[in-house]
Design an enzyme around this catalytic site. Structure first.
Site, PDB file in Angstrom:
ATOM      1  N   HIS A 125       0.848  -1.198   0.000  1.00 26.88           N
ATOM      2  CA  HIS A 125       0.000   0.000   0.000  1.00 26.88           C
ATOM      3  C   HIS A 125       0.874   1.235   0.000  1.00 26.88           C
ATOM      4  CE1 HIS A 125       0.087   1.518   4.250  1.00 26.88           C
ATOM      5  NE2 HIS A 125       0.298   0.256   4.585  1.00 26.88           N
ATOM      6  N   ASP A 137       5.691   2.966   7.049  1.00 26.22           N
ATOM      7  CA  ASP A 137       4.347   2.426   6.814  1.00 26.22           C
ATOM      8  C   ASP A 137       3.578   3.315   5.844  1.00 26.22           C
ATOM      9  OD1 ASP A 137       1.956   1.066   6.983  1.00 26.22           O
ATOM     10  OD2 ASP A 137       1.443   1.819   8.973  1.00 26.22           O
ATOM     11  N   GLU A 171      -5.420   1.711   2.094  1.00 26.30           N
ATOM     12  CA  GLU A 171      -5.226   0.544   2.963  1.00 26.30           C
ATOM     13  C   GLU A 171      -5.473   0.916   4.411  1.00 26.30           C
ATOM     14  OE1 GLU A 171      -2.836  -2.169   5.628  1.00 26.30           O
ATOM     15  OE2 GLU A 171      -2.768   0.005   5.356  1.00 26.30           O
ATOM     16  N   GLU A 172      -5.069   2.132   4.773  1.00 25.54           N
ATOM     17  CA  GLU A 172      -5.190   2.549   6.160  1.00 25.54           C
ATOM     18  C   GLU A 172      -6.649   2.733   6.592  1.00 25.54           C
ATOM     19  OE1 GLU A 172      -2.850   2.297   8.057  1.00 25.54           O
ATOM     20  OE2 GLU A 172      -0.943   2.806   7.123  1.00 25.54           O
TER      21      GLU A 172
END
Length: 438
Positions: A125, A137, A171-172
């Site tokens: 992602h 991330d 994605e988050e």
């Protein structure tokens, strides 16, 4: 990653080659025929991966400090990755979806060639949370697969399988982008994806080395890489169901991947194994404003990037499963500790015409606390033994892998046996299952 909803490669190769051809009783033992080796995987330059991270950091800085879904920083991130891939000869597709009232984007990149009916896909992602730039991330995974894709182009790789890469949006917010991609794939297209590799957070500043344990072949490929550089791994559990492999897995597609840890705490045993600081999170900046380009462990990023290339080069060049019938024994057979005798697990083969093929495939799943102690043979109906594995210094647990054996001199029908012997003391295990395919 989204929030939870609840050295020595050459040495290993030498050991493996020696294991293929060593024999305990030369008069009865036949060696598997050597198969064409996959092209040599490249060393992915970590400086190149970090250069992509620098660009993602600059994009975030120029766009309110993040690269989140629906924000200008995310679209600029997608545009950056797409431009690199277009210039490298990939066919790119920008897929749009809507989430939380904003347009989201997935980027899909296909490398020309390979079997269109056998697709190896890798993804990560690209979005961050609103709180920060999301460099570990998940800039780390996104940058690593981007640089690996560019290495595919530089090598003009011609794999057996068709290679596809994906960068996912939102994605988050709950894997929105990857779910959209999978849910909108026709069933016929889903069936063509032979495996999906996911890379979410691979440069954590206090890193661990975690391997997904979903698909045995993919898992073993990553374990083989890390065994080759002398780095122990553990099974990944922190991210189960929390990243973009989950929609693929739910669709029945084999999945695997790597992870270096998020907000779980590194134990003393893990610090002893990997270095770093025990009692501290793998990534203290997880989902925070401090997840910047300073929040990266270069060694972890380098190793994981090389592991990605190793997997894509090897899995992409994998020999397709030979056509024909498969026979499996799933009954557990205990493997007693040394110096006990070898044990066998039989399979009765019938209905196969003529001899076994030169590409007889043997899939092995053995649960064991020290696989280096195991010697494994395939015993043909006439008693001929084909050595699959010698004992070695491999300190990993379990043996989950596939072997290709030239058994063309053997009549296919009859009782075949997997024979396993533990040659050193103080370890336990059992044959979980094995399968032979003609």
């Amino acid at each position: 990653m989204s929030l939870s909803v609840s050295r020595r490669l050459a040495a290993v190769t030498a050991v493996a080659v020696a294991g293929l051809f060593a024999a305990t009783s030369p008069s009865a033992l036949a060696a598997p025929t050597a198969v064409a080796a996959a092209p040599t995987p490249p060393d992915i330059p970590v400086a190149n991966v970090k250069a992509h991270l620098t660009q993602l950091q600059s994009i975030a800085t120029a766009n309110g400090g993040n690269r989140a879904h629906g924000k200008a920083g995310y679209k600029a991130s997608i545009d950056y990755v797409k431009a690199k891939l277009d210039a490298a000869g990939f066919t790119t597709t920008l897929q749009t979806f809507t989430s939380s009232g904003a347009t989201g984007y997935n980027l899909i990149a296909d490398w020309p060639g390979g079997d269109p009916n056998s697709v190896l896909m890798s993804g990560s992602h690209l979005d961050s949370v609103n709180a920060g730039p999301g460099i570990n991330d998940n800039g780390s995974g996104s940058a690593a697969i981007l640089e690996t894709a560019l290495a595919v182009s530089r090598a003009q790789l011609q794999p057996t399988k068709h290679l596809r890469f994906g960068w996912w949006g939102a994605e988050e917010l709950g894997m929105i982008g990857s779910k959209y991609y999978v849910n909108n794939l026709p069933a016929a297209e889903k069936s063509k994806i032979s495996g999906y590799l996911n890379f979410d957070m691979i440069g954590s500043p206090n890193p661990g080395y975690f391997v997904y344990d979903d698909d045995p072949t993919i898992e073993q490929t990553f374990k083989n890489y890390y065994a080759g550089i002398g780095v122990a791994t553990e099974i990944e559990t922190e991210g189960d169901g929390r990243s973009d492999h989950a929609p693929f897995k739910s669709a029945g597609i084999p999945v695997g991947g790597l992870f270096s840890g998020a907000d779980y705490t590194k134990t003393a045993a893990q610090a002893q194994k990997w270095g770093g600081t025990s009692g501290q999170a793998f990534d203290r900046c997880y989902h925070a404003s401090c997840d910047t380009s300073a929040n990266i462990n270069d060694t972890a990023l380098d190793r994981n990037s090389d592991a990605i290339a190793y997997a894509i080069w090897n899995l992409g060049a994998a020999t397709p499963v030979p056509p024909g019938k498969s026979f499996e024994n799933t009954a557990d057979v205990s493997v007693p500790d040394s110096p006990a005798a070898a044990v066998t697990s039989p399979i009765t083969v019938s209905g196969v015409t003529g001899n076994a093929p030169a590409t007889t495939k043997v899939d092995v799943d053995i649960v064991h606390t020290y696989r280096g102690d195991l010697v494994v043979d395939l015993i043909a109906p006439d008693g001929t033994a084909y050595r699959l594995k010698n004992s070695s210094s491999d300190s990993g647990d379990n043996l989950v892998t596939s072997y290709t054996v030239n058994a063309s001199s053997e009549v296919a029908n009859g009782v075949w046996k997997l024979q396993v012997k533990d040659v050193a003391a103080q370890d336990v295990g059992y044959i979980n299952s094995w399968k032979i395919t003609f």
